[in-house]
Design a protein around this motif. Structure first.
Motif, short mmCIF file in Angstrom:
data_model
loop_
_atom_site.label_atom_id
_atom_site.label_comp_id
_atom_site.label_asym_id
_atom_site.label_seq_id
_atom_site.Cartn_x
_atom_site.Cartn_y
_atom_site.Cartn_z
N UNK A 177 8.65 7.52 6.76
CA UNK A 177 9.90 7.96 6.17
C UNK A 177 10.35 7.01 5.07
N UNK A 178 10.05 5.76 5.21
CA UNK A 178 10.35 4.75 4.20
C UNK A 178 9.51 3.52 4.50
N UNK A 179 9.26 2.72 3.50
CA UNK A 179 8.44 1.53 3.70
C UNK A 179 8.72 0.53 2.59
N UNK A 180 8.64 -0.74 2.94
CA UNK A 180 8.79 -1.82 1.98
C UNK A 180 7.66 -2.82 2.21
N UNK A 181 7.00 -3.23 1.13
CA UNK A 181 5.92 -4.21 1.27
C UNK A 181 5.67 -4.92 -0.05
N UNK A 182 4.97 -6.02 0.04
CA UNK A 182 4.57 -6.80 -1.13
C UNK A 182 3.06 -6.72 -1.28
N UNK A 203 9.61 2.32 -0.93
CA UNK A 203 9.47 3.78 -0.92
C UNK A 203 10.52 4.41 -0.01
N UNK A 204 11.06 5.53 -0.46
CA UNK A 204 11.93 6.36 0.37
C UNK A 204 11.39 7.78 0.28
#
Length: 452
Positions: A177-182, A203-204
């Motif tokens: 559903x959403x994600x955050x990463x480097x 990302x959303x």
């Protein structure tokens, strides 16, 4: 294609171009609870026993993994069964892509393919499976295949009838559903030297949010914001993308904040054959995520399904102790860290439509039957010569059951260089629950973030 197709599938199924294609019947959709998986793959293994049956994928994380940690290898004792190299590739040519044959020939003996036991690990939340079954009964292509309707959450066509439906399955596959990463990318020179570019990705996925309805998502698939962390010369650069479901009716919206000019500007050309930023002209924008954007520049043909050696379960590349120097080598990555397995893939060919200009005249995509993830692709120039070969190395993530890339690369056979993204240098695990809200991805929000 000169390689044979798996027996039992149509040799050529022409891509759709025209009125909306009818959905499958209830009898056909019932197969998703019988001989097909909920996403449309064959449940059974192959006759030779080299591809096992699908039993639900990797549903339980390894006991030595904890929430918040980078994924660990669930199969640490697996050893390569054999290795394909330039000297023995003819023994396996029927299960190799033309791109891999060329890489083995041009870069051997350093480029080789370690072949491991096949493990069908792709797994997704139960609600995704339920939506897939619903989509099978309702989803339709819009005129000329430029969008879809009556679909939500995940791939719309679990029982595809043409090449466009397979490509839309990839574009709309479930990635959480959403994600955050480097992540770090690089374009190594022929001697292996490189300067990484580190980006923060947020990302959303509006299309995949729980309880999302097509009428409520404003024609959006996802929102993406990237923030460049290093090198210092471009640090602070922000890219904002609103990816649309029907990009002909409502094209992709993109903005870019240049830390030098300190202005957020619209980027109307961030699509199709435009050079991907920071790729040294080794990759086009529509190659990000292996393929993205409106499919209207190509005629699509579904060539059938094949058993092929493909990158899969790339936990060695994903390991938190693996740093860029371990991965990068001159001309190609360190193949000792790769893992290839025998899987069934859909083969889709794309040819530029008459009157359209694109740097790639022809493309071939190899799409995983268990996840709809493009695993490999080949890109050809105007003269019909194989120019570039792309790979997506994937894993099953644990905190959110998702099968997705951990590393992507495009090999330029002419320049003998490559673009790679997904490098890590002690970066945290992907956060699949960062708590984003859609309004955080507006142009005004990006402008405020840039000023900070």
């Amino acid at each position: 294609m000169r390689n044979r197709l798996v027996v039992g599938f149509a040799a050529v199924i022409v891509g759709f171009s025209g009125q909306a294609l009818s959905k499958v019947t209830e009898a056909e959709a019932a197969r998703l609870d019988k001989d097909l998986t909920p996403l449309g793959a064959e449940r059974e293994g192959n006759a030779a026993g080299t591809i096992p049956a699908w039993t639900g994928g990797l549903k339980t994380p390894p006991a030595n993994w904890q929430e918040g940690e980078v994924e660990v290898n669930p199969y640490p004792d697996d050893q390569a069964m054999f290795v394909i190299n330039a000297g023995n590739l003819d023994l396996y040519r029927d299960k190799l892509s033309d791109g891999h044959v060329k890489l083995l020939q041009q870069y051997g003996p350093d480029f080789f393919m370690p072949i491991y036991q096949t493990r069908r690990t792709a797994a997704f939340p139960e609600r995704v499976y339920e939506k897939s079954k619903e989509n099978a009964l309702t989803a339709e292509l819009l005129d000329n295949g430029n969008g879809v309707r009556n679909t939500i959450t995940t791939s719309p066509f679990p029982i595809p009838e043409n090449g466009l439906e397979v490509i839309w399955n990839h574009i709309l596959r479930y990635r959480g559903e959403e994600v955050s990463f480097r992540s770090a990318s690089a374009t190594p020179l022929t001697d292996g030297s490189y300067n990484p570019v580190v980006n923060e990705y947020d990302y959303y996925f509006a299309y995949s949010k729980r309880d999302a309805e097509l009428d409520d998502i404003d024609n959006k698939i996802f929102y993406l914001k990237t923030d460049t962390v290093s090198p210092p010369s471009i640090a602070g650069t922000i890219t904002l993308v609103h990816e649309t479901l029907d990009q002909i009716r409502s094209p992709r919206l993109a903005w870019r904040y240049d830390s030098g000019s300190r202005r957020l500007r619209r980027s109307p050309n961030l699509a199709y054959e435009t050079d991907l930023p920071n790729s040294s002209s080794l990759r086009s924008v529509d190659q990000k995520d292996m393929y993205n954007g409106a499919p209207n520049q190509y005629d699509w043909t579904l060539k059938g399904k094949r058993e092929m050696y493909v990158p899969y379960n790339a936990y060695k590349l994903h390991d938190e102790d693996v740093v860029p120097d371990d991965v990068i080598r001159p001309r190609h990555i360190n193949q000792a860290l790769t893992r290839y397995e025998l899987h069934r893939v859909w083969v889709v060919e794309a040819k530029v439509r008459t009157g359209i200009s694109h740097i790639y005249h022809r493309r071939v995509f190899y799409v995983d039957e268990d996840s709809w993830q493009i695993l490999m692709s080949e890109e050809y120039d105007d003269n019909g010569n194989l120019w570039r070969v792309s790979e997506a190395h994937n894993i099953s993530y644990y905190s959110q059951p998702v099968f997705w890339t951990t590393m992507e690369m495009t090999y330029d056979l002419k320049a003998q260089r490559y673009y790679i993204d997904g490098l890590s240098d002690g970066f945290p695990a992907y956060d699949f629950n960062p708590g984003f809200r859609s309004k955080e991805f507006s142009a005004s929000a990006a402008r405020r973030a840039a000023r900070r």
